[in-house]
Design an enzyme around this catalytic site. Structure first.
Site, PDB file in Angstrom:
ATOM      1  N   ASP A  38      23.067  12.098 -56.235  1.00 27.06           N
ATOM      2  CA  ASP A  38      24.108  13.209 -56.500  1.00 27.06           C
ATOM      3  C   ASP A  38      25.101  12.336 -57.517  1.00 27.06           C
ATOM      4  O   ASP A  38      25.848  12.957 -58.233  1.00 27.06           O
ATOM      5  CB  ASP A  38      24.763  13.241 -55.167  1.00 27.06           C
ATOM      6  CG  ASP A  38      24.278  14.457 -54.533  1.00 27.06           C
ATOM      7  OD1 ASP A  38      23.180  15.112 -55.040  1.00 27.06           O
ATOM      8  OD2 ASP A  38      24.656  14.665 -53.433  1.00 27.06           O
ATOM      9  N   SER A  67      24.173  17.486 -42.825  1.00 25.83           N
ATOM     10  CA  SER A  67      24.179  16.214 -43.439  1.00 25.83           C
ATOM     11  C   SER A  67      24.760  15.117 -42.591  1.00 25.83           C
ATOM     12  O   SER A  67      24.702  14.152 -42.642  1.00 25.83           O
ATOM     13  CB  SER A  67      25.002  16.272 -44.640  1.00 25.83           C
ATOM     14  OG  SER A  67      24.437  17.119 -45.698  1.00 25.83           O
ATOM     15  N   HIS A 114      27.406   9.191 -45.974  1.00 30.38           N
ATOM     16  CA  HIS A 114      26.881   9.209 -47.639  1.00 30.38           C
ATOM     17  C   HIS A 114      28.046   8.270 -48.161  1.00 30.38           C
ATOM     18  O   HIS A 114      28.381   8.592 -49.207  1.00 30.38           O
ATOM     19  CB  HIS A 114      26.967  10.873 -47.932  1.00 30.38           C
ATOM     20  CG  HIS A 114      25.833  11.449 -47.461  1.00 30.38           C
ATOM     21  ND1 HIS A 114      25.624  11.597 -46.379  1.00 30.38           N
ATOM     22  CD2 HIS A 114      24.931  12.247 -48.384  1.00 30.38           C
ATOM     23  CE1 HIS A 114      24.636  12.551 -45.983  1.00 30.38           C
ATOM     24  NE2 HIS A 114      24.060  12.975 -47.098  1.00 30.38           N
ATOM     25  N   ARG A 125      23.453   7.614 -45.633  1.00 27.81           N
ATOM     26  CA  ARG A 125      22.568   8.613 -45.932  1.00 27.81           C
ATOM     27  C   ARG A 125      21.125   8.058 -45.824  1.00 27.81           C
ATOM     28  O   ARG A 125      20.240   8.906 -44.972  1.00 27.81           O
ATOM     29  CB  ARG A 125      22.829   9.187 -47.240  1.00 27.81           C
ATOM     30  CG  ARG A 125      21.691  10.368 -47.400  1.00 27.81           C
ATOM     31  CD  ARG A 125      21.749  11.083 -48.688  1.00 27.81           C
ATOM     32  NE  ARG A 125      20.709  12.096 -48.942  1.00 27.81           N
ATOM     33  CZ  ARG A 125      19.973  12.257 -50.087  1.00 27.81           C
ATOM     34  NH1 ARG A 125      20.016  11.208 -50.998  1.00 27.81           N
ATOM     35  NH2 ARG A 125      19.236  13.204 -50.118  1.00 27.81           N
ATOM     36  N   ARG A 152      23.606   8.054 -40.194  1.00 25.30           N
ATOM     37  CA  ARG A 152      24.302   9.233 -39.881  1.00 25.30           C
ATOM     38  C   ARG A 152      23.735   9.849 -38.735  1.00 25.30           C
ATOM     39  O   ARG A 152      24.269  10.501 -37.836  1.00 25.30           O
ATOM     40  CB  ARG A 152      24.436  10.197 -41.085  1.00 25.30           C
ATOM     41  CG  ARG A 152      22.820  10.408 -41.725  1.00 25.30           C
ATOM     42  CD  ARG A 152      22.989  11.420 -42.845  1.00 25.30           C
ATOM     43  NE  ARG A 152      21.626  11.097 -43.551  1.00 25.30           N
ATOM     44  CZ  ARG A 152      21.105  12.375 -44.209  1.00 25.30           C
ATOM     45  NH1 ARG A 152      21.763  13.635 -44.191  1.00 25.30           N
ATOM     46  NH2 ARG A 152      19.917  12.351 -44.790  1.00 25.30           N
ATOM     47  N   GLU A 198      38.790  20.175 -46.700  1.00 28.82           N
ATOM     48  CA  GLU A 198      38.944  18.978 -46.062  1.00 28.82           C
ATOM     49  C   GLU A 198      40.447  18.579 -45.672  1.00 28.82           C
ATOM     50  O   GLU A 198      40.811  18.030 -44.682  1.00 28.82           O
ATOM     51  CB  GLU A 198      38.401  17.623 -46.806  1.00 28.82           C
ATOM     52  CG  GLU A 198      36.845  17.959 -47.029  1.00 28.82           C
ATOM     53  CD  GLU A 198      36.375  18.756 -48.186  1.00 28.82           C
ATOM     54  OE1 GLU A 198      37.380  19.256 -48.765  1.00 28.82           O
ATOM     55  OE2 GLU A 198      35.224  19.028 -48.286  1.00 28.82           O
ATOM     56  N   PHE A 250      34.978  12.771 -49.401  1.00 26.61           N
ATOM     57  CA  PHE A 250      35.856  13.769 -48.977  1.00 26.61           C
ATOM     58  C   PHE A 250      36.642  13.660 -47.807  1.00 26.61           C
ATOM     59  O   PHE A 250      37.406  14.086 -47.370  1.00 26.61           O
ATOM     60  CB  PHE A 250      35.009  14.932 -48.926  1.00 26.61           C
ATOM     61  CG  PHE A 250      33.973  15.401 -49.791  1.00 26.61           C
ATOM     62  CD1 PHE A 250      34.316  15.233 -51.273  1.00 26.61           C
ATOM     63  CD2 PHE A 250      32.688  15.688 -49.788  1.00 26.61           C
ATOM     64  CE1 PHE A 250      33.576  15.224 -52.219  1.00 26.61           C
ATOM     65  CE2 PHE A 250      31.775  16.184 -50.671  1.00 26.61           C
ATOM     66  CZ  PHE A 250      32.353  15.836 -51.981  1.00 26.61           C
TER      67      PHE A 250
END
Lengths: 281, 317
Positions: B120, B40, B112, B170, B13, B61, B86
């Site tokens: 998560d 992020s 991610h 990530r 990322r 989104e 998302f």
């Protein structure tokens, strides 16, 4: 500016186009199309500043996005009669290999269409993006969008409505066709939405109401007022009160003709109530 | 056998963030959108240098995808940033209608992705996104393997006209591709030459495939490793040329084997050169909470798993 007489003649001719298009393929959405005929005729022939020809980028002209894509018959007829493509092509509506798909698309390269619509609730976001691109480009022209009232039940609209005021997208005029009808019945029956005016105002929009949404003069006055309220830090919502199926007596005041085509006999009645003005395709 | 080393580990990322920042300096039409995940997605530099070209959408989104489509009308090149879940599953219809079917030049940049999001858990660990995106007509699907490749891909897709799904992750992973390597969409990169088995890997599994090839070498097995950063359009020629030599293939991805890279490869082989294939990927399951390393181990997405699959596919020749 075209005369009121011409606009009225064009309105009647567009109604004939709508009826003949959906009749031929025994499918399509005449109700909402007929209800928005005066509005789209006025928008494309008076209200919007448009350039000759069609360029997807739309730089240096006003833009329009149809969010409730199922009213494609009126959109196609108005586009054709505004010169975007040959009027004769209206006869290909919903046929195989046609550029006039059941719902509007850019995919077949039909001039005048800048986004696909049909799956509801997406057009306001697209219009906002186009409006923000205009601001980045220093382009002072406006962006218009049209939405059904039932369509407001889609949640994405409210994301867009919240965003547009928060980000001061004040070069956008979003018009809601308040005909009070949707597929399964009246909007009050299916999902009562309360005061749409109060909802837009609570979300920080300027709201202009057009009580007679099937009257060209009222539309021109209302849209002129809406335009005068752009550039003041708030997006503008126009609540356009229309009658679904307007101009064809047996299609009016009901949701029954949302997505149903007339049979031969019904077509003849509908056409007789809208005698030919500018010439059928 | 050619071996690869690395001196540092970085997150892919951050490669996206660096690429986006560079685009901000070189391409005035590039704009960026984010749905409340600036940190992020590592978008800070672009925003700092080009505040007028950044759109904070908030946690919305669907609206972001529509706005991105609209921004293309007017000549902008929008890069959307949020988590892979998302970026795809949550907004599939918005992408389908307003971007893919409408042919809009939007770059959907998704961080991610996969199990390596870690703690998560399954709500955020999408393992179906490659499948969702590759099924959309006209959508280009890219899954990069390290920092340098992600940066290069980010820059490259700005020059490509059309919708792109760019998938990255990530955790920090070895940086082993050259910093100056040009990114060619749809052009696979052969990392090692081999004769016994072809290993086609994408994303975080590319490094694992290289590790596997070393382990296989010690067992006397010669593996050809191909970095297939572009899943669609797939470099069919590279795959077919390789398997013509090796006669067997293992595909490796941080994704469900249903709908992923492996199935795309299987289609190519079924059409042109049927042969034994084994799949490294998750098998019709959701993920769960855990450290990235624990999850990759538990779901069989590491070098050891690739070695096992390579050994078994060779036996099937």
């Amino acid at each position: 500016m075209p005369s009121t007489q011409y606009l009225n003649d064009l309105t009647i001719q567009v109604r004939r186009d709508i009826l003949r298009m959906v009749h031929k393929v025994n499918s399509g959405h005449p109700g909402g199309s007929l209800g928005c005929t005066e509005f789209l005729v006025a928008l494309y022939n008076v209200i919007m500043t448009r350039k000759e020809g069609f360029n997807m980028d739309g730089i240096g002209e006003d833009l329009f996005f149809l969010s409730n894509g199922h009213i494609s018959p009126v959109f196609y007829s108005v586009l054709a009669r505004a010169g975007y493509f040959p009027v004769e092509e209206l006869s290909t509506f919903r046929l195989i290999d046609s550029r006039l798909q059941g719902h509007p698309t850019t995919h077949e390269g039909l001039p005048g269409v800048r986004i696909a619509s049909g799956s509801l609730g997406q057009g306001m976001s697209v219009a906002i993006g186009a409006a923000q691109a205009k601001k980045l480009n220093g382009d002072k022209h406006l962006v218009y969008s049209l939405h059904g009232d039932g369509e407001l039940q889609e949640g994405q609209n409210w994301e867009a409505i919240m965003y547009a005021s928060a980000k001061k997208v004040d070069n956008l005029i979003s018009v809601v066709d308040l005909n009070g009808q949707q597929i399964d019945g009246s909007t009050d029956h299916v999902l009562p939405m309360g005061s749409i005016k109060q909802k837009f105002e609570a979300f920080g929009w300027t709201v202009v109401e057009i009580e007679e949404g099937n009257n060209i003069v009222s539309i021109l006055e209302g849209m002129s007022e809406a335009k005068s309220k752009t550039g003041q830090g708030k997006p503008v919502c126009v609540l356009l009160k229309t009658v679904m199926g307007h101009g064809v007596d047996f299609m009016m005041y009901t949701h029954a003709w949302h997505g149903k085509a007339p049979n031969d006999e019904q077509l003849a009645v509908g056409l007789s109530q809208n005698p030919e003005t500018l010439g059928d395709y | 056998m050619k071996t690869y080393t690395y001196t540092e580990k970085k997150d892919t990322r951050s490669g996206f963030g660096a690429g986006l920042a560079e685009l901000g300096r070189t391409n005035p039409n590039v704009v960026a959108l984010c749905a409340d995940l600036i940190g992020s997605l590592k978008m800070e530099k672009f925003i700092e240098e080009n505040p007028e070209r950044f759109f904070q959408i908030g946690i919305a989104e669907a609206n972001m995808m529509g706005i991105a489509a609209g921004l293309t009308i007017g000549g902008k090149i929008p890069f959307t940033g949020t988590f892979a879940n998302f970026s795809t599953g949550r907004v599939y219809d918005q992408i389908r209608q307003s971007i893919a079917y409408s042919g809009k030049n939007v770059k959907i940049c998704a961080s991610h992705a996969g199990l390596t999001l870690g703690e998560d858990g399954a709500t955020h660990q999408i393992l179906e996104d490659i499948g969702l995106m590759k099924m959309l007509p006209g959508m280009t699907v890219i899954n990069t393997c390290d920092y340098n490749q992600t940066k290069a891909a980010t820059i490259a897709i700005a020059d490509y006209e059309g919708p792109v799904y760019l998938r990255f992750g990530r955790p920090t992973v070895p940086v082993f591709t050259p910093a100056d390597q040009t990114f060619e969409i749809g052009k696979a990169i052969k990392l090692t030459e081999g004769t016994d088995v072809t290993i086609v890997a994408t994303g975080h599994l590319v490094w694992e495939a290289l590790e596997a090839s070393k382990m296989l070498f010690e067992k006397g097995i010669s593996a050809e490793v191909i970095n297939i950063h572009t899943i669609k359009p797939l470099d069919e020629t590279a795959i077919l040329e390789s398997v013509a030599k090796t006669g067997s293939i293992v595909t490796a991805e941080e994704h469900n084997i249903i709908g992923g890279l492996g199935e795309s490869v299987a289609r190519v082989l079924a059409l042109h050169k049927p042969m034994p294939q084994e799949f490294v990927g998750t098998n019709d399951t959701f993920g769960e909470s855990g450290t990235p390393a624990q999850l990759m181990e538990k779901y069989g997405l590491n070098a050891a798993s690739i070695v096992l699959k390579a050994e078994s596919v060779i036996k099937r020749k």
